[in-house]
Design an enzyme around this catalytic site. Sequence first.
Site: not given
Length: 210
Positions: A54, A151, A181
């Site tokens: 991330s 995502d 995500h």
Amino acid sequence: QDLGIAVVSVDYRYAPKHPFPAGLEDSYAALLWVASQAKELGIDGQRIAIGGASAGAGLAAALVQFAHDQQKITPVFQLLVYPMLDDRTCLRGDDGSNNYQSWNQKSNRFGWESYLGKHYGAEEIPAYAVPARRQDLSGLPPAWMGVGTLDLFYEEDMAYAQRLTESGVSCEIKVVPGAFHGFDVFDDDIPVVQDFRKSQLAALKRNLIR
């Protein structure tokens, strides 16, 4: 544990209290330390991979770029798990906040504003602040990138992977249909999560272990 490699986790300073370049500076300092302490740590200082997930993966991508330009340490591989790479995603006309789980456009705007401040979304941004904004990606180490089709970062990740490939950088992309995500942090027993992690381990083994 599976590969028998050492992992160093960097406790870098976080935005918004510490915006760019604090996190990058801390990460590069840690990279220099690891290389300088390779013998004491029992590792090969010539075989260092950089990775993250991330926002951490976005920082990892920036660190790879910075290290490449400094020419003091040459990472051999980058592992980018659904990386946050491009602040311009926040400027998309379709907000789509209700279509994304765990990280949506509102979250994304807050994250980039916290990290870049007045530079967020601007035409000109500081070097290494936004990995996807770098023009020349040639010479960077091989990469593995994984992301789900649901995502928010899917499009920017695919674009960066394509640019790496077009620049002559080997980039393996693992696309997980229907994954959102951070999908892999909820249950290790789900087959799709296990497959996602096996792909990462296989890439690390190919690129890091002799």
